[in-house]
Design a protein around this motif. Sequence first.
Motif, PDB file in Angstrom:
ATOM      1  N   LEU A  92       5.739   2.758  -0.022  1.00  0.00           N
ATOM      2  CA  LEU A  92       4.155   2.501   0.740  1.00  0.00           C
ATOM      3  C   LEU A  92       4.082   3.233   1.272  1.00  0.00           C
ATOM      4  O   LEU A  92       2.737   3.880   1.232  1.00  0.00           O
ATOM      5  CB  LEU A  92       4.046   0.543   1.462  1.00  0.00           C
ATOM      6  N   SER A  96       1.495   6.389   0.948  1.00  0.00           N
ATOM      7  CA  SER A  96       0.836   6.457   1.237  1.00  0.00           C
ATOM      8  C   SER A  96       0.339   8.061   1.714  1.00  0.00           C
ATOM      9  O   SER A  96      -0.825   9.282   2.667  1.00  0.00           O
ATOM     10  CB  SER A  96      -0.322   6.128   2.650  1.00  0.00           C
ATOM     11  N   ILE A 181      -3.336  -0.850  -4.993  1.00  0.00           N
ATOM     12  CA  ILE A 181      -1.902  -1.665  -5.191  1.00  0.00           C
ATOM     13  C   ILE A 181      -1.945  -1.288  -6.857  1.00  0.00           C
ATOM     14  O   ILE A 181       0.241  -1.186  -6.928  1.00  0.00           O
ATOM     15  CB  ILE A 181      -1.480  -2.761  -4.488  1.00  0.00           C
TER      16      ILE A 181
ATOM     17  N   PHE B  22      -1.219   0.563   3.474  1.00  0.00           N
ATOM     18  CA  PHE B  22      -0.191   1.329   2.926  1.00  0.00           C
ATOM     19  C   PHE B  22       0.701   1.615   4.099  1.00  0.00           C
ATOM     20  O   PHE B  22       1.909   1.583   3.764  1.00  0.00           O
ATOM     21  CB  PHE B  22      -0.481   2.751   1.973  1.00  0.00           C
TER      22      PHE B  22
END
Lengths: 275, 299
Positions: A92, A96, A181, B22
């Motif tokens: 994740l 980013s 997502i 995130f």
Amino acid sequence: MTRGEKHINKIILYVTLAIIMLIFIMPIYWVFVTSLKIPKEYFSSPPVYLPSEITFSSYIKLFQGSQTLHHLLNSLIVALITTAASVGIGSLGAYSLARFKIGGKYLAFAILGIYMFPPVTFILPFFILAQKLHLYDTRLILAIVYTGFFLSFVVWIMRGFFYEIPKELDEAAMIDGCSRIGAFLKVILPLAKPGLVATSLICFMFSWNEFLFALILTSTNAKTLPVELGGFITDKALLWGQMCAGGSFAIIPILVLILFLQKYLVRGLTFGAIK
Amino acid sequence: MNLTPVKEKIISKQKRYIHILFIAPTLIAIFLIIIYPLFYSFLLTFHKFTIGMDSPRYIGLRNYVSLFSDTRLLHSLYLGIVFTCIALVLEFLIGLGSALLVDKMIRGRSIIISILIIPMGVMPVVVGLVWRMLYHPNYGVVNHVLTTLGFEGPQWLASTRWALPALILSDIWQWTPLIFLVILAGLQSLPKEPFEAAKIDGASSWQMFHQICFPLLRPMILVVLLLRAMDLIKEFDKVYTLTGGGPGSATEIMSYYVYRVGFKYFKIGYGATCSFLVLFLIAVLSFILIKILPSEVEL
């Protein structure tokens, strides 16, 4: 160069490589073969390369009346939790960094820098803080500590993989109705599978093999396999057969994983060095 | 699609929210697990904290002053540098040589790679333990091979002269494959044209290697050597199982010394100070790495 000379060069090449291969395999072979030897053949002059008889008594003795199975389970559980957490959270974060470029170049390098920190700088504070949090000698504290360190490695590797996947694919997925997502989970992650496999494998391996933090943070309940093996030197310096039996358990899982997934592994290891 | 200014503002605010979401778990985890304990340890360096004390006592910079008069620390620093440099040079040369050999091969390359990856995955604790067996002066394989070749095998782990070389060899065994793999990957990705052109111009093998191969490979070689150097400075597991820092303190490289200070002598404040010295060394190497990384490798 004549044909004959070329031929001889080839032979020298292969012989040299054979010797090198032999050197690299020998210690591993030694662990396995000694675990199957009868005690009087552990140490002899000349050394016993091919045992006269094979016995599993070292393995039996290793598991009888000791906590070895418990320690193996600890190692396994900690490794699985660590890998899941590191790869999950790290991917994740890597996404980013790759897509949104949060923090720019500096954050990425800062995170990579953490991977390089020496573990010794952390053994004292971890020891004290673990006691204060009543997490000393738990599998949880090991998983937490490992995840903290492996995260930076995962982020670094996965960031590279995500860079290679064109942004347009994210955008196409989102135009089709996916959330950010959703696009990440359904489109991008499957494409980054080699990276995920490589980093998962490496995280598992690092966790399975880790010694220093496990030594510091565990005592009986959460002791892992490396710590048990390390203890063979101080308490039971004479039980070489059992030590090699334990060593086999230390090596085999990783060996199997490496052999089955080596394509991904080579890609993952060399990825940081070449574009 | 025409959005009103208000709608656009809402959507971009949502975007930023997602962006941070995130990376939030990663940053939180790193802050709690890495940054905070590091800061805690840094504070400890200004305190004295040993057995018999309920809590740390502030002593200012006294620990840092003690660093300079600690001969055992300086010895461990010296050993660490020797260990790192020798292991690094040998791992590089052997890795480079092997990569050049294997690069020329067509068949059997993947088998060799499969075999060579394995030492890197072996638990360092086990590496130390098995080499302990192999280094046995009378019954070990190493001396058996040496005597067969006509040399006299030294006492290895019992000798203050040979213990460190023994440690170095065990690391060379485990990590040369990494250098090998990186260089091999690099060699296989090199373009063919410069070499063909050079061959037409009559260049020798050495010239081709020196003038074409090496400069092109330099960035990745530097990266992997720096990474290896940092790992060598941090080495602990093999010291613990192979030599226990000995005989005496003949193989007491830095991480092992910090461990001893903190967990054997229980000098927590001073141990933290020593550990920051190790951190400082690593930081210097990382700094060099970060300086060359962007310019040499595209990211």
